[in-house]
Design a protein around this motif. Structure first.
Motif, PDB file in Angstrom:
ATOM      1  N   LYS A 145       2.853  -8.636  11.725  1.00 32.61           N
ATOM      2  CA  LYS A 145       1.426  -8.541  11.379  1.00 32.61           C
ATOM      3  C   LYS A 145       1.247  -8.026   9.957  1.00 32.61           C
ATOM      4  CE  LYS A 145      -0.070  -7.293  16.014  1.00 32.61           C
ATOM      5  NZ  LYS A 145      -0.764  -6.261  16.790  1.00 32.61           N
ATOM      6  N   ILE A 146       1.984  -6.969   9.604  1.00 33.78           N
ATOM      7  CA  ILE A 146       1.859  -6.390   8.255  1.00 33.78           C
ATOM      8  C   ILE A 146       2.333  -7.385   7.203  1.00 33.78           C
ATOM      9  CG2 ILE A 146       2.743  -4.576   6.737  1.00 33.78           C
ATOM     10  CD1 ILE A 146       2.649  -2.708   9.173  1.00 33.78           C
ATOM     11  N   LYS A 157      -0.341 -10.111   6.929  1.00 34.84           N
ATOM     12  CA  LYS A 157      -1.520  -9.618   6.219  1.00 34.84           C
ATOM     13  C   LYS A 157      -1.242  -9.522   4.717  1.00 34.84           C
ATOM     14  CE  LYS A 157      -4.078  -6.635   9.388  1.00 34.84           C
ATOM     15  NZ  LYS A 157      -4.370  -5.222   9.658  1.00 34.84           N
ATOM     16  N   THR A 158      -0.060  -9.035   4.368  1.00 36.75           N
ATOM     17  CA  THR A 158       0.294  -8.906   2.952  1.00 36.75           C
ATOM     18  C   THR A 158       0.378 -10.272   2.289  1.00 36.75           C
ATOM     19  OG1 THR A 158       1.535  -6.913   3.490  1.00 36.75           O
ATOM     20  CG2 THR A 158       1.971  -7.918   1.348  1.00 36.75           C
ATOM     21  N   ALA A 191      -3.258 -11.259   1.958  1.00 37.13           N
ATOM     22  CA  ALA A 191      -4.124 -10.373   1.179  1.00 37.13           C
ATOM     23  C   ALA A 191      -3.785 -10.392  -0.314  1.00 37.13           C
ATOM     24  CB  ALA A 191      -4.024  -8.948   1.711  1.00 37.13           C
ATOM     25  N   THR A 245      -4.866  -5.075  -2.099  1.00 28.63           N
ATOM     26  CA  THR A 245      -3.894  -5.582  -1.107  1.00 28.63           C
ATOM     27  C   THR A 245      -3.564  -4.487  -0.090  1.00 28.63           C
ATOM     28  OG1 THR A 245      -2.955  -7.120  -2.716  1.00 28.63           O
ATOM     29  CG2 THR A 245      -1.588  -6.568  -0.801  1.00 28.63           C
ATOM     30  N   LEU A 259      -6.586  -3.977   2.198  1.00 33.53           N
ATOM     31  CA  LEU A 259      -6.756  -5.060   3.169  1.00 33.53           C
ATOM     32  C   LEU A 259      -5.672  -5.031   4.256  1.00 33.53           C
ATOM     33  CD1 LEU A 259      -7.753  -8.038   0.838  1.00 33.53           C
ATOM     34  CD2 LEU A 259      -9.206  -6.883   2.508  1.00 33.53           C
ATOM     35  N   VAL A 260      -4.461  -4.672   3.895  1.00 30.41           N
ATOM     36  CA  VAL A 260      -3.380  -4.613   4.886  1.00 30.41           C
ATOM     37  C   VAL A 260      -3.614  -3.471   5.869  1.00 30.41           C
ATOM     38  CG1 VAL A 260      -0.909  -4.139   5.173  1.00 30.41           C
ATOM     39  CG2 VAL A 260      -1.674  -5.769   3.444  1.00 30.41           C
TER      40      VAL A 260
END
Length: 177
Positions: free
Chosen positions: A121-122, A125-126, A129, A171, A174-175
């Motif tokens: 997930k991280i 997202k990165t 983002a 970034t 958002l993460v």
């Protein structure tokens, strides 16, 4: 300045000029007659083949090999790449939703993401983002340039570093959401 008359060369020079005028036509005719170059007509496909071979032997543009990387052109390339990547993701998801709306419905996507490990997930997202943040901030930078702000060399570099800093902060924010 020393003249030809003072050196006693005037008669010799006059003779050389007269001799060259009378024999010029003869010299030109003999050069043209003994020309060693021959030409031949080629069909268009052969001419195109020769041209393509010559183009392959030409050196490519040396911008990557001889110029030092600069923030301005690296930023420009990154802006184009992030814009193209984000557009491809958006249009790809939209097309997939049009083809199979049940599979790509919001509830199914949320369920899929919830079932993934935290590290995935991280990372996801990165990956989403960072280009979004960079392209957004760099777009504002370009709007500033359109209004003739930050167009000096110092301004271009300071706004470039500001975009990189804002991208990093955005970034991370958002993460962590």
């Amino acid at each position: 300045m020393i003249s030809a008359r003072a050196l006693g060369l005037a008669p010799a020079l006059r003779q050389a000029v007269v001799a060259s005028k009378s024999s010029r036509g003869l010299v030109l005719r003999s050069v043209v007659a003994t020309r060693g170059v021959q030409t031949q007509s080629l069909p268009p496909s052969a001419a195109e083949k020769i041209l393509n071979e010559q183009r392959l032997k030409r050196p490519s543009s040396p911008h990557f090999t001889i110029y030092q990387p600069q923030l301005t052109w690296i930023g420009s390339i990154a802006n184009r790449v992030t814009g193209a990547g984000l557009s491809a993701l958006l249009y790809g998801y939209a097309m997939a939703y049009l083809v199979a709306p049940e599979t790509f419905a919001s509830a199914n996507v949320i369920e899929l993401v919830a079932s993934m490990p935290e590290a995935v997930k991280i990372a996801g997202k990165t990956i989403l983002a960072a280009p979004f943040a960079y392209h957004s901030w760099n777009g504002l930078r370009h709007l500033g340039w359109d209004m003739t702000k930050f167009i000096t060399l110092k301004g271009a570099y300071s706004s470039g570093y500001a975009v990189l800093g804002a991208t990093a902060v955005t970034t991370v924010a958002l993460v962590l959401m």
